[in-house]
Design a protein around this motif. Structure first.
Motif: not given
Length: 267
Positions: A103-126
């Motif tokens: 949800k907007p405003g969430y803080t996400v801990l991505d424990c296995t960042l790798g190349l950050a593809a999932d992190a970019l999607v999470s960052a967009y979603a929050v």
């Protein structure tokens, strides 16, 4: 520097694309940060440098990017995050976003960042008020990803707006989780991609020898639940057995999906 990974030794050093003073300064700074050797280019070919120095990899500092040269050539790019963000903008669902319940405003801990593809999607979603903390245990992958995020200059404004919401930390997730306070993050995410990576992924295959391999344990999940406010999610291939071993409360993923998401809800 010699990097040990499951009894395999990897030799890596840094050089420049050209013998220019600014590039040399940057390459020397990278060498100090990663505690590896800096090798002057001196107009030698990359193949000759690798052969002379007996190197598995060279990090090559260019004006706009850092290249990893091994058996294949790799440089950071947003990859599959681009079509996933496009789909989200069009109102289409993203399985990871749905599993995490972002949800907007969430803080996400991505424990296995790798190349950050999932992190970019999470960052967009929050959204602009949210943030993603990305942990990457491999110092080399953490560096390549952080450099790529910081120096990305593509024309995709959605990627450019999303990047500042991601912080990269070079640390093992198990150590990091154990020193965090209870309910520190809204959600915690695991994607041990180098354990279940798809064999036809050239990006992952190029980095696989540099990865830090560590299985997610039941204690990791319990620690993640402790620091999460809502849930913990772990991704694996649809045929994987780890989610069952770790007793995921339920699994999300379509019948024909290549991946599955195990979910543990906070009590």
């Amino acid at each position: 520097m010699i990097f040990r990974k499951e009894l395999k030794l990897v030799q890596i050093a840094v050089t420049t694309s050209q013998d220019e003073p600014l590039l040399i300064q940057q390459a020397q700074a990278v060498a100090r940060e990663l505690v590896i050797s800096y090798i002057p280019r001196r107009r030698k070919s990359l193949a000759k440098l690798r052969l002379e120095e007996n190197l598995d990899y060279l990090l090559i500092v260019e004006k706009q990017r850092v290249i990893l040269k091994g058996a294949t050539t790799f440089f950071w790019h947003p990859s599959m995050a681009v079509p996933r963000l496009k789909a989200l903008r069009e109102g289409k669902p993203d399985p990871m976003v749905e599993a995490l319940g972002l949800k907007p405003g969430y803080t996400v801990l991505d424990c296995t960042l790798g190349l950050a593809a999932d992190a970019l999607v999470s960052a967009y979603a929050v959204g602009p008020e949210g943030h993603v903390i990305g942990l990457e245990a491999s110092p080399y992958i953490a560096f390549i990803t952080r450099w790529g995020l910081e120096h990305f200059s593509g024309q995709n404004t959605h990627i450019m707006e999303t990047i500042p919401r991601i912080s990269v930390i070079n640390q093992n997730h198990a150590d990091y989780l154990r020193v965090q306070e209870m309910n520190s993050f809204d959600v915690v995410y695991f994607d041990p991609m180098f354990q279940h990576g798809f064999k036809d992924s050239q990006a992952l295959n190029a980095l696989r020898p540099l990865a830090a391999y560590q299985r997610i344990t039941e204690d990791d999940i319990q620690q993640a639940l402790r620091v999460s406010r809502t849930c913990v999610v772990m991704k694996e291939t649809a045929r994987g057995m780890e989610l069952a071993k770790l007793k995921a409360q339920y699994v999300m993923g379509g019948r024909y999906s290549p991946v599955a998401y195990g979910v543990w809800k906070k009590a």
